[in-house]
Design a protein around this motif. Structure first.
Motif, PDB file in Angstrom:
ATOM      1  N   TYR A  19     -22.809  19.047   2.116  1.00  0.00           N
ATOM      2  CA  TYR A  19     -23.697  19.489   3.188  1.00  0.00           C
ATOM      3  C   TYR A  19     -24.885  20.278   2.653  1.00  0.00           C
ATOM      4  CZ  TYR A  19     -25.473  22.555   6.849  1.00  0.00           C
ATOM      5  OH  TYR A  19     -26.287  23.247   7.685  1.00  0.00           O
ATOM      6  N   THR A  20     -26.052  20.008   3.197  1.00  0.00           N
ATOM      7  CA  THR A  20     -27.255  20.799   2.950  1.00  0.00           C
ATOM      8  C   THR A  20     -27.915  21.055   4.301  1.00  0.00           C
ATOM      9  OG1 THR A  20     -28.833  18.965   2.739  1.00  0.00           O
ATOM     10  CG2 THR A  20     -27.566  19.575   0.766  1.00  0.00           C
ATOM     11  N   PRO A  21     -28.791  22.056   4.382  1.00  0.00           N
ATOM     12  CA  PRO A  21     -29.472  22.316   5.667  1.00  0.00           C
ATOM     13  C   PRO A  21     -30.233  21.114   6.210  1.00  0.00           C
ATOM     14  CG  PRO A  21     -29.756  24.175   4.181  1.00  0.00           C
ATOM     15  CD  PRO A  21     -29.095  23.084   3.378  1.00  0.00           C
ATOM     16  N   HIS A  22     -30.604  20.176   5.330  1.00  0.00           N
ATOM     17  CA  HIS A  22     -31.339  18.993   5.779  1.00  0.00           C
ATOM     18  C   HIS A  22     -30.451  18.032   6.571  1.00  0.00           C
ATOM     19  CE1 HIS A  22     -34.824  20.168   3.425  1.00  0.00           C
ATOM     20  NE2 HIS A  22     -34.059  20.295   2.367  1.00  0.00           N
ATOM     21  N   ASP A  23     -29.118  18.249   6.521  1.00  0.00           N
ATOM     22  CA  ASP A  23     -28.217  17.363   7.246  1.00  0.00           C
ATOM     23  C   ASP A  23     -28.149  17.683   8.732  1.00  0.00           C
ATOM     24  OD1 ASP A  23     -26.072  17.359   4.396  1.00  0.00           O
ATOM     25  OD2 ASP A  23     -27.333  15.720   5.098  1.00  0.00           O
ATOM     26  N   VAL A  24     -28.669  18.823   9.146  1.00  0.00           N
ATOM     27  CA  VAL A  24     -28.720  19.122  10.581  1.00  0.00           C
ATOM     28  C   VAL A  24     -29.782  18.215  11.203  1.00  0.00           C
ATOM     29  CG1 VAL A  24     -29.193  20.875  12.313  1.00  0.00           C
ATOM     30  CG2 VAL A  24     -28.005  21.495  10.209  1.00  0.00           C
ATOM     31  N   PRO A  25     -29.409  17.392  12.177  1.00  0.00           N
ATOM     32  CA  PRO A  25     -30.371  16.446  12.764  1.00  0.00           C
ATOM     33  C   PRO A  25     -31.569  17.167  13.374  1.00  0.00           C
ATOM     34  CG  PRO A  25     -28.125  15.880  13.390  1.00  0.00           C
ATOM     35  CD  PRO A  25     -28.065  17.217  12.730  1.00  0.00           C
ATOM     36  N   GLU A  26     -32.711  16.531  13.303  1.00  0.00           N
ATOM     37  CA  GLU A  26     -33.942  17.091  13.833  1.00  0.00           C
ATOM     38  C   GLU A  26     -34.527  16.173  14.892  1.00  0.00           C
ATOM     39  OE1 GLU A  26     -35.412  19.371   9.737  1.00  0.00           O
ATOM     40  OE2 GLU A  26     -36.495  17.613  10.485  1.00  0.00           O
ATOM     41  N   HIS A  27     -35.297  16.767  15.788  1.00  0.00           N
ATOM     42  CA  HIS A  27     -36.018  16.000  16.807  1.00  0.00           C
ATOM     43  C   HIS A  27     -37.314  16.748  17.114  1.00  0.00           C
ATOM     44  CE1 HIS A  27     -37.035  13.902  20.522  1.00  0.00           C
ATOM     45  NE2 HIS A  27     -36.132  12.990  20.187  1.00  0.00           N
ATOM     46  N   PRO A  28     -38.415  16.045  17.323  1.00  0.00           N
ATOM     47  CA  PRO A  28     -39.702  16.721  17.528  1.00  0.00           C
ATOM     48  C   PRO A  28     -39.724  17.697  18.697  1.00  0.00           C
ATOM     49  CG  PRO A  28     -40.034  14.387  17.082  1.00  0.00           C
ATOM     50  CD  PRO A  28     -38.563  14.579  17.249  1.00  0.00           C
ATOM     51  N   VAL A  29     -38.882  17.490  19.714  1.00  0.00           N
ATOM     52  CA  VAL A  29     -38.939  18.371  20.882  1.00  0.00           C
ATOM     53  C   VAL A  29     -37.760  19.333  20.937  1.00  0.00           C
ATOM     54  CG1 VAL A  29     -40.151  16.573  22.157  1.00  0.00           C
ATOM     55  CG2 VAL A  29     -37.684  16.818  22.453  1.00  0.00           C
ATOM     56  N   LEU A  30     -36.890  19.315  19.919  1.00  0.00           N
ATOM     57  CA  LEU A  30     -35.722  20.187  19.897  1.00  0.00           C
ATOM     58  C   LEU A  30     -35.809  21.143  18.712  1.00  0.00           C
ATOM     59  CD1 LEU A  30     -32.892  17.599  20.689  1.00  0.00           C
ATOM     60  CD2 LEU A  30     -33.995  19.176  22.277  1.00  0.00           C
ATOM     61  N   GLN A  31     -35.511  22.393  18.972  1.00  0.00           N
ATOM     62  CA  GLN A  31     -35.563  23.422  17.924  1.00  0.00           C
ATOM     63  C   GLN A  31     -34.162  23.972  17.685  1.00  0.00           C
ATOM     64  OE1 GLN A  31     -38.297  26.593  18.722  1.00  0.00           O
ATOM     65  NE2 GLN A  31     -37.464  27.940  17.156  1.00  0.00           N
ATOM     66  N   LEU A  32     -33.791  24.112  16.386  1.00  0.00           N
ATOM     67  CA  LEU A  32     -32.478  24.650  16.038  1.00  0.00           C
ATOM     68  C   LEU A  32     -32.416  26.135  16.393  1.00  0.00           C
ATOM     69  CD1 LEU A  32     -29.717  24.182  14.612  1.00  0.00           C
ATOM     70  CD2 LEU A  32     -30.825  24.907  12.498  1.00  0.00           C
ATOM     71  N   VAL A  33     -31.357  26.529  17.113  1.00  0.00           N
ATOM     72  CA  VAL A  33     -31.165  27.916  17.523  1.00  0.00           C
ATOM     73  C   VAL A  33     -30.033  28.572  16.741  1.00  0.00           C
ATOM     74  CG1 VAL A  33     -30.537  29.450  19.444  1.00  0.00           C
ATOM     75  CG2 VAL A  33     -32.037  27.469  19.840  1.00  0.00           C
ATOM     76  N   ALA A  34     -28.937  27.854  16.540  1.00  0.00           N
ATOM     77  CA  ALA A  34     -27.785  28.438  15.849  1.00  0.00           C
ATOM     78  C   ALA A  34     -27.025  27.346  15.112  1.00  0.00           C
ATOM     79  CB  ALA A  34     -26.852  29.155  16.829  1.00  0.00           C
ATOM     80  N   ASN A  35     -26.418  27.740  13.993  1.00  0.00           N
ATOM     81  CA  ASN A  35     -25.649  26.812  13.157  1.00  0.00           C
ATOM     82  C   ASN A  35     -24.519  27.602  12.516  1.00  0.00           C
ATOM     83  OD1 ASN A  35     -24.602  25.050  11.279  1.00  0.00           O
ATOM     84  ND2 ASN A  35     -26.505  24.777  10.115  1.00  0.00           N
ATOM     85  N   SER A  36     -23.307  27.509  13.064  1.00  0.00           N
ATOM     86  CA  SER A  36     -22.162  28.241  12.532  1.00  0.00           C
ATOM     87  C   SER A  36     -21.094  27.261  12.062  1.00  0.00           C
ATOM     88  CB  SER A  36     -21.575  29.189  13.587  1.00  0.00           C
ATOM     89  OG  SER A  36     -21.199  28.467  14.747  1.00  0.00           O
ATOM     90  N   GLU A  37     -20.337  27.678  11.042  1.00  0.00           N
ATOM     91  CA  GLU A  37     -19.400  26.764  10.380  1.00  0.00           C
ATOM     92  C   GLU A  37     -17.952  27.189  10.605  1.00  0.00           C
ATOM     93  OE1 GLU A  37     -19.437  26.912   6.161  1.00  0.00           O
ATOM     94  OE2 GLU A  37     -18.485  24.955   5.910  1.00  0.00           O
TER      95      GLU A  37
END
Length: 408
Positions: A72-90
């Motif tokens: 896993y790397t931070p780049h594996d979190v899916p992205e979308h132009p209209v969605l912003q990442l708020v939280a990522n906990s494991e």
């Protein structure tokens, strides 16, 4: 994938055919058979597209994202132009983890905006990899031997696993259980220091890692043997013997214990098997001298002077607790070769000693003189933790002539 639909209330022939815009649902291009796996990266892609299309601006999408440990790397979190990442906990499960992802819609969806991943994410084909135990070490993988199953060994293994996937790691440890000084060297009243064991446990559960306890490298197997079969050998062990001082009475005389190393004393009260035969005579005298001004020295002093009810709440061994219950030790003298500004224990350890019902006796005049001298002042100017520790020492210490002789 979706679950197979039940047949409650009728047979298969009685089920009605579902039509969508006049076309049977199973004949549509976006139909996924209930028994066909829905590839994970496609699930996430479609989920983000649905959220981008249906959510109002400010609305949030929360979902679990499975990831493979070590890849896993931070780049594996899916992205979308209209969605912003708020939280990522494991939440780790050894060889894999799941991440609770929260995303917020930050603007309306433009029909021309689409997600085009630059590379395959680590969760691609997650289902297949899960049932294949996340690709056990393949032929031709880099083989690494780590000698030492303590903190250094497990941190080394964790780092290697994080940097490469095509690797196999074998950890060799002379003790049967793992974790070394984390298990046998940490003071029993400091359980928070052992929290790193959870990380080490996740390393142990990785299918690319094997642990060989009760194995002595140097006697049962040589370093040359390891080098002949591994691509790399990491020596991550500590001292296994004590350095002798070469002074009279070191081995004891006239029934007295003599000199006991801190390594053996700490191992004794923490339950290391090879240290359980250590003879600790704490009844025939009332004073112990500890050479050293570090955290381990303070740990030893605290164990010798702490009230029994305090130690009974810890995971100290029952044997050590029995011996300490009969102890007549009332005075511990800590001797160091350098001055007060060179001590290596921490403020936390000093505060813990101050909480005991003991007098902390020191040469306060020397401490004040060292701190106020031009050299000492310049030295402390950029060492805030040390300044704080000197303040704590002066606050809780007494001069030798002011000490209460009968106090523990």
């Amino acid at each position: 994938g979706a679950k197979r639909q039940g047949r409650v209330g009728g047979t298969k022939s009685e089920l009605s055919l579902r039509l969508v815009d006049g076309t049977p649902s199973h004949a549509r291009p976006d139909y996924y058979p209930p028994t066909e796996p829905y590839e994970m990266s496609f699930v996430i892609r479609d989920l983000l597209h649905l959220a981008a299309e249906k959510l109002v601006v400010g609305g949030r999408l929360v979902y679990w994202l499975p990831t493979v440990a070590g890849e896993y790397t931070p780049h594996d979190v899916p992205e979308h132009p209209v969605l912003q990442l708020v939280a990522n906990s494991e939440q780790p499960f050894g060889s894999w983890s799941r991440r609770l992802i929260t995303m917020e819609k930050i603007k309306p969806l433009d029909s021309h905006e689409a997600v085009v991943p630059e590379r395959d994410p680590a969760h691609k084909n997650f289902r297949d990899r899960y049932f294949n135990k996340f690709e056990p070490v393949a032929v031709g993988a880099t083989r690494v031997a780590v000698v030492g199953g303590g903190a250094a060994g497990f941190y080394t293994a964790a780092r290697v696993l994080a940097k490469t996937s095509n690797v196999g790691i074998d950890i060799f440890e002379q003790q049967i259980p793992p974790y070394g000084l984390v298990r046998y060297g940490v003071a029993p009243d400091h359980p928070e220091v052992k929290n790193c064991i959870s990380k080490f446990a996740s390393v142990s559960m990785d299918p690319r890692v094997r642990y060989f306890g009760n194995t002595r490298v140097g006697t049962q197997i040589s370093v040359s043997d390891l080098r002949s079969v591994y691509d790399a050998v990491v020596l991550a062990y500590g001292a296994s013997e004590d350095k002798r001082l070469g002074i009279g009475g070191e081995d004891g005389q006239n029934g007295r214990v003599g000199v006991v190393s801190a390594r053996m004393f700490v191992a004794w009260y923490n339950g290391l098997p090879e240290a359980q035969d250590l003879h600790m005579d704490l009844t025939s005298h009332d004073t112990v001298v500890i050479v050293g001004h570090g955290n381990v020295a303070l740990d030893c002093a605290r164990i010798l002077l702490a009230p029994l009810e305090h130690l009974a709440r810890t995971d100290i061994t029952a044997r050590a607790l029995t011996v300490l219950a009969q102890s007549n030790i009332r005075r511990v003298e800590m001797v160091g070769r350098r001055g007060p500004l060179q001590v290596s224990f921490t403020t936390k350890e000093l505060r813990e000693m101050a909480k005991l019902n003991v007098d902390i006796i020191c040469d306060r005049d020397l401490v004040e003189r060292e701190c106020s001298s031009p050299e000492g002042h310049a030295y402390l100017l950029h060492k805030r933790p040390l300044r704080r520790m000197m303040d704590v020492l002066l606050k809780h210490s007494v001069r030798p002539e002011d000490a209460q002789k009968e106090k523990q």
